[in-house]
Design a protein around this motif. Structure first.
Motif, mmCIF file in Angstrom:
data_model
loop_
_atom_site.group_PDB
_atom_site.id
_atom_site.type_symbol
_atom_site.label_atom_id
_atom_site.label_comp_id
_atom_site.label_asym_id
_atom_site.label_seq_id
_atom_site.Cartn_x
_atom_site.Cartn_y
_atom_site.Cartn_z
ATOM 1 N N PRO A 54 -3.560 21.806 -1.513
ATOM 2 C CA PRO A 54 -3.352 20.988 -1.732
ATOM 3 C C PRO A 54 -2.297 19.934 -2.833
ATOM 4 O O PRO A 54 -1.383 19.290 -2.699
ATOM 5 C CB PRO A 54 -4.067 20.206 -0.935
ATOM 6 N N ARG A 55 -2.926 20.378 -3.979
ATOM 7 C CA ARG A 55 -2.956 20.424 -5.495
ATOM 8 C C ARG A 55 -0.597 20.459 -5.176
ATOM 9 O O ARG A 55 0.287 19.971 -5.946
ATOM 10 C CB ARG A 55 -2.878 20.565 -6.081
ATOM 11 N N TYR A 58 1.780 19.082 -2.891
ATOM 12 C CA TYR A 58 1.594 17.826 -3.018
ATOM 13 C C TYR A 58 2.783 17.836 -4.951
ATOM 14 O O TYR A 58 4.204 17.050 -4.422
ATOM 15 C CB TYR A 58 1.067 16.864 -3.927
ATOM 16 N N ALA A 119 2.520 14.691 -9.179
ATOM 17 C CA ALA A 119 2.786 14.832 -7.670
ATOM 18 C C ALA A 119 2.585 13.966 -7.129
ATOM 19 O O ALA A 119 1.576 13.223 -5.883
ATOM 20 C CB ALA A 119 1.546 15.745 -7.143
ATOM 21 N N ALA A 120 3.390 12.354 -7.994
ATOM 22 C CA ALA A 120 3.932 11.058 -7.087
ATOM 23 C C ALA A 120 4.875 11.323 -5.655
ATOM 24 O O ALA A 120 4.685 9.574 -5.378
ATOM 25 C CB ALA A 120 3.874 10.097 -8.485
ATOM 26 N N GLY A 121 5.270 12.208 -5.905
ATOM 27 C CA GLY A 121 6.491 12.179 -4.537
ATOM 28 C C GLY A 121 7.488 11.822 -5.223
ATOM 29 O O GLY A 121 7.373 11.197 -6.018
ATOM 30 N N THR A 125 5.884 6.321 -6.400
ATOM 31 C CA THR A 125 5.113 4.352 -5.768
ATOM 32 C C THR A 125 4.645 4.226 -7.201
ATOM 33 O O THR A 125 3.262 4.403 -7.291
ATOM 34 C CB THR A 125 5.001 4.220 -4.709
ATOM 35 N N TYR A 126 4.800 2.774 -7.961
ATOM 36 C CA TYR A 126 3.947 2.216 -8.588
ATOM 37 C C TYR A 126 2.962 1.431 -8.138
ATOM 38 O O TYR A 126 2.817 1.047 -7.105
ATOM 39 C CB TYR A 126 4.396 1.045 -9.158
ATOM 40 N N PRO A 127 1.145 2.013 -8.506
ATOM 41 C CA PRO A 127 0.826 2.006 -9.968
ATOM 42 C C PRO A 127 0.823 4.020 -9.724
ATOM 43 O O PRO A 127 0.102 3.759 -11.133
ATOM 44 C CB PRO A 127 0.200 1.747 -10.267
ATOM 45 N N LEU A 128 1.387 4.390 -9.245
ATOM 46 C CA LEU A 128 0.459 6.099 -8.769
ATOM 47 C C LEU A 128 1.315 6.741 -10.017
ATOM 48 O O LEU A 128 -0.122 7.991 -10.416
ATOM 49 C CB LEU A 128 1.257 6.759 -7.395
ATOM 50 N N ARG A 131 -0.905 6.556 -12.414
ATOM 51 C CA ARG A 131 -2.939 6.437 -12.166
ATOM 52 C C ARG A 131 -2.789 7.617 -11.500
ATOM 53 O O ARG A 131 -4.404 7.772 -10.859
ATOM 54 C CB ARG A 131 -3.588 4.952 -11.480
ATOM 55 N N GLY A 132 -2.094 8.937 -11.627
ATOM 56 C CA GLY A 132 -2.670 10.362 -10.246
ATOM 57 C C GLY A 132 -3.496 10.706 -11.121
ATOM 58 O O GLY A 132 -3.768 10.764 -12.505
ATOM 59 N N ASP A 133 -3.992 12.006 -10.377
ATOM 60 C CA ASP A 133 -4.708 12.620 -11.452
ATOM 61 C C ASP A 133 -3.855 13.817 -11.987
ATOM 62 O O ASP A 133 -3.830 15.047 -11.713
ATOM 63 C CB ASP A 133 -5.948 13.359 -10.608
ATOM 64 N N TRP A 134 -3.008 13.890 -12.725
ATOM 65 C CA TRP A 134 -2.133 14.898 -14.105
ATOM 66 C C TRP A 134 -1.937 13.297 -14.993
ATOM 67 O O TRP A 134 -2.175 12.947 -14.872
ATOM 68 C CB TRP A 134 -1.203 15.157 -13.188
ATOM 69 N N MET B 89 -9.275 5.736 -4.477
ATOM 70 C CA MET B 89 -8.097 7.323 -4.745
ATOM 71 C C MET B 89 -10.415 7.663 -4.267
ATOM 72 O O MET B 89 -10.830 7.474 -5.757
ATOM 73 C CB MET B 89 -8.036 7.245 -5.345
ATOM 74 N N TRP B 90 -10.663 8.664 -3.453
ATOM 75 C CA TRP B 90 -9.983 8.870 -2.122
ATOM 76 C C TRP B 90 -10.761 8.471 -1.073
ATOM 77 O O TRP B 90 -11.651 9.579 -0.127
ATOM 78 C CB TRP B 90 -9.237 10.160 -1.375
ATOM 79 N N ASP B 113 -6.851 1.015 -6.938
ATOM 80 C CA ASP B 113 -6.332 1.371 -8.193
ATOM 81 C C ASP B 113 -4.925 1.903 -7.877
ATOM 82 O O ASP B 113 -3.768 0.948 -8.273
ATOM 83 C CB ASP B 113 -7.028 2.652 -7.717
ATOM 84 N N VAL B 114 -4.494 1.992 -7.019
ATOM 85 C CA VAL B 114 -2.869 2.175 -6.433
ATOM 86 C C VAL B 114 -2.311 2.179 -4.635
ATOM 87 O O VAL B 114 -3.777 1.943 -4.552
ATOM 88 C CB VAL B 114 -2.851 3.800 -6.494
ATOM 89 N N ASN B 115 -1.754 2.151 -4.466
ATOM 90 C CA ASN B 115 -1.253 1.205 -2.588
ATOM 91 C C ASN B 115 -1.722 2.595 -1.984
ATOM 92 O O ASN B 115 -1.849 3.985 -2.567
ATOM 93 C CB ASN B 115 0.356 1.537 -2.252
ATOM 94 N N PHE B 158 0.670 7.423 0.694
ATOM 95 C CA PHE B 158 0.500 8.526 -0.204
ATOM 96 C C PHE B 158 0.316 8.159 -1.487
ATOM 97 O O PHE B 158 0.867 7.242 -2.402
ATOM 98 C CB PHE B 158 1.886 9.329 -0.581
ATOM 99 N N ALA B 160 -1.882 10.455 -3.716
ATOM 100 C CA ALA B 160 -2.373 11.682 -4.819
ATOM 101 C C ALA B 160 -2.906 12.358 -4.332
ATOM 102 O O ALA B 160 -3.188 12.513 -2.767
ATOM 103 C CB ALA B 160 -2.433 10.510 -5.628
ATOM 104 N N THR B 161 -3.417 13.450 -4.952
ATOM 105 C CA THR B 161 -4.173 14.525 -4.546
ATOM 106 C C THR B 161 -5.125 14.694 -3.252
ATOM 107 O O THR B 161 -4.800 15.526 -1.819
ATOM 108 C CB THR B 161 -4.830 15.345 -5.834
ATOM 109 N N HIS B 164 -5.070 13.004 2.239
ATOM 110 C CA HIS B 164 -4.595 13.468 3.003
ATOM 111 C C HIS B 164 -6.677 13.053 3.894
ATOM 112 O O HIS B 164 -7.285 13.672 4.638
ATOM 113 C CB HIS B 164 -4.527 14.754 3.607
#
Lengths: 496, 173
Positions: A54-55, A58, A119-121, A125-128, A131-134, B89-90, B113-115, B158, B160-161, B164
């Motif tokens: 999945p990582r 994305y 991998a935020a698409g 979209t903020y705050p991704l 705050r994403g896992d990268w 998440m998540w 945290d996020v949307n 969406f 992040a990882t 789904h």
């Protein structure tokens, strides 16, 4: 003597513009093909025939979206610049500078996704992004990449606005206002062609979109730097989609300019500037800024009048385009003893797919329906119809016309067969997406449950047809690049 | 509802395909452009008001079916049950996982945290309603469940990882 020198210089400049814009078109086409391979991987994953982590899914999804938008936009910008340069006078230096900036930006996007793991698409979209896992470095790379692409687009828009204002004696003339307001001296004023008007409209809205993009990105950079702790997510979303949605919508109007520039060669008929065309494009300046609100229908805290404006905008924006460009194009084709060729087939298929994508958008732009379709595969179904058939299809029609038309390889039986194969592949591909949307399959899932996989499996052969069609057409493109490049070589003054 | 959306789109797609096929079939003939141009002008003159009217009617007809709390409350009545929903998440956190059948329920939805997207799927796997879960905001979603069974919540924004994997269930009884 002076006249001959001036003419020679003009020819040299024009050929330099053609050289630069050919590079835009070809690089954009190559990016489109590469991103298409990523799209195939995603549909194979959805169908259960591929087991990507999945990582990685994305990352690929993010790159596919960003790369497709960037690649098709780049090619459209180049194509339109080539068409409008003779009268609007774009400088080759500016076009090359914008290309280098665009290229660097795209490189950063590729590195930050494939190497950095961002991998935020493509919408980020903020705050991704923060705050994403990268790693934060990946977010920096991706967002700086976007910034550079936006700067390059802004340069293009500003150059068009300045050039059009100079060429037509003011922005009002460039926007065909004398015709729109039926001024008595309209016939004496310089009148833009349909392509020039479309380019000017895109440039006006492009500047607005980029400003919204800056308003979106600056606080994110500030947060990444630790200057602020965060900012309002609803405001951020509004700015994000005012930028992103408007940008991708403007791409279709660029592509429309290329339809205007292409069809005449195969029909012997031209779009003539008229009141309906002037009215339609001036309405588009405002209307194209309104539909982005439909991305926020499910944010119930958004003030409700904005939701209704979004529904109005989603309904209204397609009307001028349909009655001017689509009906007008069909009028050019009807009874014109058309010289059937790859560009004509691409344009005709594009008129179908663009309209279907538009109707799907009207349905999804209805707030009550959006509650059941938002972020299902209906959404990619809509924008793939709109993009693959419309924005990309029209742009590739112009590319093929530039390289092989109107009497060259584009009229061969194989070029026409490959174009029909493209139309069939694209039609089946988007149909499977629409059916999945009706089945409520969520978008942006790397793992599909067995009930969802059947329609993805149906899509795969159509994607392969698309691949075969574009592989064949790419061979024709490759075969004609050398002669097209030679034709753009600068000549000595007076030697034309 | 999804079925009707599909019927409208695919019916239009077929009709539009037939129109373009006909134009393509006529494209090889030779017809003076002046005549064609007049037809194009007539299509525009008649078509614009007709399409505008159809869109205006569709706009007005759709308004009573808005998913926002005030419109849903007018249609379904005031909520008898309130469920607090938090997305992170998540995972989803619900204050209760048993929902009364046939009563209006209010979901009070937010995120930390996020949307995220709070999408409710019925036992047959069909999306029945949704709302965004946003950090710093609370969205109220009203709905009445008329079918008993196990409903699935899927994240539809969406995030992040693990996007789904953000799935949970509740029971309507």
């Amino acid at each position: 003597m002076e006249q001959a020198q001036a003419k020679g210089m003009t020819t040299t400049v024009q050929r330099s513009v053609e050289q630069a814009t050919l590079v835009y078109l070809l690089v954009g086409f190559a990016v489109f093909l590469l991103m298409g391979i990523l799209g195939l991987l995603m549909r194979l994953q959805h169908s259960g025939l591929l087991q990507l982590d999945p990582r990685w899914f994305y990352r690929i999804m993010t790159l596919h979206g960003a790369g497709m938008v960037a690649g098709i936009l780049l090619a459209s910008l180049g194509g339109v610049a080539r068409v409008i340069a003779p009268r609007i006078g774009l400088s080759p230096r500016l076009l090359w500078s914008a290309f280098v900036v665009y290229f660097l930006g795209s490189g950063l996007v590729i590195l930050s996704t494939l190497v950095g793991g961002f991998a935020a698409g493509w919408t980020t979209t903020y705050p991704l992004p923060v705050r994403g896992d990268w790693p934060a470095s990946a977010s920096w790379g991706f967002l700086l990449g976007y910034t550079l692409v936006a700067v390059a687009f802004l340069l293009w828009c500003l150059a068009v606005l300045v050039g059009a204002s100079r060429a037509f004696g003011g922005l009002g003339n460039a926007l065909a206002w004398p015709i729109l307001f039926r001024r008595p001296d309209a016939a004496q004023r310089p009148t833009p062609t349909g392509s020039e008007l479309a380019a000017t409209v895109v440039a006006v809205d492009g500047v607005i979109a980029v400003v919204a993009g800056v308003v979106y990105l600056v606080p994110i950079f500030a947060e990444l730097l630790g200057v602020i702790e965060g900012f309002d997510v609803l405001f951020a979303k509004n700015m994000l989609f005012l930028f992103g949605h408007t940008l991708v919508n403007l791409n279709i109007y660029l592509a429309v300019a290329l339809v205007y520039a292409t069809l005449g060669a195969y029909t012997g008929r031209q779009f003539r500037m008229s009141f309906p065309i002037a009215l339609a494009f001036n309405l588009v300046i405002l209307l194209v800024l309104l539909p982005y609100f439909h991305h926020l229908y499910q944010d119930f805290v958004q003030p409700w009048p904005l939701h209704l404006i979004g529904q109005f905008g989603s309904y209204a924006v397609g009307v001028p385009a349909f009655f001017v460009t689509i009906v007008g194009s069909l009028g050019l084709l009807y009874g014109a003893r058309v010289r059937w060729s790859a560009p004509v087939i691409f344009i005709l298929a594009g008129l179908w797919g663009w309209t279907i994508g538009g109707v799907a958008a009207v349905l999804d732009g209805t707030i009550a329906i959006n509650n059941l379709m938002h972020n299902t595969l209906w959404v990619p179904a809509h924008f793939h119809s709109y993009y693959l058939f419309g924005a990309a299809g029209f742009t590739w029609a112009f590319l093929f016309h530039t390289l092989g038309g109107p009497d060259g390889w584009v009229r061969t039986i194989w070029a026409r067969r490959l174009s029909l194969l493209y139309a069939l592949g694209a039609g089946g591909f988007v149909t499977a997406f629409f059916l999945s949307g009706l089945q409520s399959v969520p978008r942006r899932y790397p793992v599909h449950i067995p009930e969802w996989q059947g329609l993805a499996q149906l899509a795969v052969p159509f994607v392969l047809l698309l691949g075969i069609a574009f592989l064949g057409l790419a061979m024709y493109v490759l075969g004609s690049v050398a002669s097209a490049w030679r034709a753009t070589q600068p000549v000595a003054a007076g030697d034309d | 509802m999804q079925i009707w959306v599909g019927v409208v789109l695919f019916a239009f797609a077929l009709v539009w395909l037939a129109v373009l096929w006909w134009v393509a079939a006529q494209a090889s003939r030779e017809v003076p452009y002046e005549g064609v141009s007049q037809v194009v002008s007539r299509v525009r003159r008649l078509g614009v008001p007709i399409v505008a009217l159809v869109l205006a009617v569709a706009f007005l007809v759709s308004l009573p079916f808005l998913p926002f709390p005030s419109a849903r409350s007018a249609r379904l009545g005031s909520p008898a049950t309130s469920v607090e929903v938090t997305g992170r998440m998540w995972a989803w956190e619900l204050s209760q996982t048993r929902i009364p059948l046939g009563q209006t329920v209010e979901f009070v939805v937010t995120a930390v945290d996020v949307n995220h997207g709070f999408g409710i799927y019925d036992p047959s796997g069909r999306l029945v309603t949704q709302v965004q879960a946003m950090p710093g905001y609370t969205n109220r979603l009203l709905f009445r469940f008329d079918e008993p069974g196990t409903y699935t919540i899927r994240c539809l924004e969406f995030c992040a990882t693990g996007h789904h994997l953000m799935v949970t269930e509740f029971v309507v009884e």
